[in-house]
Design an enzyme around this catalytic site. Structure first.
Site, PDB file in Angstrom:
ATOM      1  N   ASP A   1      26.362 -60.166  57.426  1.00 36.71           N
ATOM      2  CA  ASP A   1      27.720 -59.688  57.240  1.00 36.71           C
ATOM      3  C   ASP A   1      27.769 -58.165  57.148  1.00 36.71           C
ATOM      4  O   ASP A   1      28.726 -57.533  57.600  1.00 36.71           O
ATOM      5  CB  ASP A   1      28.317 -60.295  55.969  1.00 36.71           C
ATOM      6  CG  ASP A   1      28.538 -61.794  56.098  1.00 36.71           C
ATOM      7  OD1 ASP A   1      28.439 -62.308  57.235  1.00 36.71           O
ATOM      8  OD2 ASP A   1      28.802 -62.456  55.079  1.00 36.71           O
ATOM      9  N   GLY A   2      26.746 -57.571  56.551  1.00 33.63           N
ATOM     10  CA  GLY A   2      26.697 -56.114  56.456  1.00 33.63           C
ATOM     11  C   GLY A   2      26.668 -55.448  57.823  1.00 33.63           C
ATOM     12  O   GLY A   2      27.235 -54.369  58.019  1.00 33.63           O
TER      13      GLY A   2
ATOM     14  N   LEU B   1      36.029 -61.918  45.048  1.00 31.85           N
ATOM     15  CA  LEU B   1      35.738 -63.261  44.539  1.00 31.85           C
ATOM     16  C   LEU B   1      34.824 -63.183  43.323  1.00 31.85           C
ATOM     17  O   LEU B   1      34.997 -63.925  42.355  1.00 31.85           O
ATOM     18  CB  LEU B   1      35.095 -64.102  45.642  1.00 31.85           C
ATOM     19  CG  LEU B   1      34.739 -65.545  45.289  1.00 31.85           C
ATOM     20  CD1 LEU B   1      35.992 -66.339  44.915  1.00 31.85           C
ATOM     21  CD2 LEU B   1      34.016 -66.222  46.449  1.00 31.85           C
ATOM     22  N   SER B   2      33.848 -62.267  43.345  1.00 32.54           N
ATOM     23  CA  SER B   2      32.950 -62.099  42.201  1.00 32.54           C
ATOM     24  C   SER B   2      33.700 -61.621  40.968  1.00 32.54           C
ATOM     25  O   SER B   2      33.280 -61.878  39.842  1.00 32.54           O
ATOM     26  CB  SER B   2      31.839 -61.098  42.550  1.00 32.54           C
ATOM     27  OG  SER B   2      31.058 -61.569  43.632  1.00 32.54           O
TER      28      SER B   2
END
Length: 363
Positions: free
Chosen positions: A121-122, A251-252
């Site tokens: 994703d990065g 989300l985190s």
């Protein structure tokens, strides 16, 4: 598109659309039509005006395994007649059939028909940042990283997948590939209420984060929605995320997971001092501002980062303005937008995975 101004003047002259009377039936029909249009905005089909010729490959040149995969894929693309540009870290080179060695450097950036990412994703986020302030070509992300929420394709099927994408461009029936266009937010910083804004504008695919930085004290920030003062927050920081970024840092921090087709800006506090400050979803048509108060606060600075990069200190009176960018980031789907998102929730986040209760044993 981003617009800046001083903290004391949050918005320029407002435009008031002409008023028009609408019947209840007309209003209901318009609402239904808007929903139908919204369903089509996030998903289009890949159709080229002309067969693609140039492909950009973004990889990690310091990963020996990925270097091997990159060379294998580049050689195959060249064999089928593509001009291949490989970009990794600060290195970019061009390979085409007549060339056997890289050519350095390549400036300015050429126009690419397609982008292929080899990583996680990065790597997708990094690729999007390369096109800051300009249109992004369709991205085909291959999962060779640690998570793969955005990168949904297996490299083992790379040739088959890319063949379908390229053949679809030539008008062959059944080979069109669906695209998803995640929103990207533009943010900017102003030096002071009395000075001209600094031209620092970034397109972010995941999120903007404003936090307390190295200070041991909580951040105190003023939040504005268009012309209206929303609240004065005291917290470790704030996450302003796109729907794409709602499954990342937001989300985190206990933010909601948002379907990528929902047109919204996610505002999630990081460890707020009041339990009543809950995550919010705001319409993406608004301008959201985060202002560092000029006075009356223990802390006089905050720190902003844009997709985890370009970390910038915000001093008293500085602000960050967030609006939806006019440059979406199109990524090729494995199936379609909804199915890919749901599958990523299951595969990467183990969403709601648990052992089912057993049935009662009848005696």
């Amino acid at each position: 598109m981003s617009r800046t101004g001083s903290a004391s003047s949050l918005r320029g002259a407002a435009f008031t659309p002409p008023k028009r009377k609408m019947s209840t039936h007309t209003t209901a029909s318009a609402a239904v039509n808007l929903r139908q249009v919204a369903k089509k905005i996030g998903k289009v089909y890949l159709q080229w005006d002309a067969p693609p010729k140039s492909i950009m490959v973004v990889t990690k040149i310091h990963d020996p395994e990925l270097v091997v995969f990159t060379r294998e894929l580049s050689d195959w693309l060249i064999d089928i007649g593509m001009t291949v540009f490989v970009f990794g870290s600060q290195l970019i080179w061009k390979r085409s059939p007549p060339l056997s060695t890289p050519v350095l450097p390549l400036v300015p950036k050429p126009a690419f028909d397609l982008v292929v990412t080899l990583g996680g994703d990065g790597t997708v986020l990094y690729t999007a940042s390369l096109f800051n302030g300009m249109a992004v070509p369709p991205i085909v992300p291959f999962d060779l990283g640690s998570l793969g929420f955005l990168a949904c394709f297996s490299f083992g099927s790379a040739k088959e997948i890319l063949s379908n994408v390229l053949l679809g461009s030539s008008g062959h029936s059944g080979s069109s590939t669906s695209l998803t266009a995640p929103d990207s937010g533009s943010s900017s910083k102003s030096n002071s209420p009395n000075l001209a804004p600094v031209a620092e504008v970034y397109d972010v695919l995941n999120e903007l984060v404003v936090d307390r930085g190295p200070s041991p004290y909580m951040s105190q920030l003023e939040l504005f929605v268009d012309d209206s003062h929303l609240t004065t927050m005291q917290a470790d920081g704030l996450v302003v995320a796109t729907p794409t970024g709602s499954t990342a840092y937001s989300l985190s921090a206990n933010g909601s997971m948002v379907h990528p087709s929902v047109p919204t800006i996610c505002v999630t506090p990081i460890c707020p001092h009041t339990l009543s400050f809950r995550p919010m979803l705001l319409p993406d048509s608004i301008e959201f501002k985060v202002v560092v108060p000029a006075r009356g606060s223990r802390t006089s600075t905050a720190w902003a980062s844009f997709d985890g990069k370009n970390r910038t200190e915000l001093c008293s009176g500085d602000f960050v303005s967030v609006t939806m960018s006019k440059y979406p980031v199109p990524t090729v789907c494995a199936d379609d937008q909804s199915k890919d998102w749901i599958e990523s929730l299951r595969r990467c986040l183990n969403f709601n995975v648990r052992t089912k209760q057993k049935e009662f044993i009848k005696k």
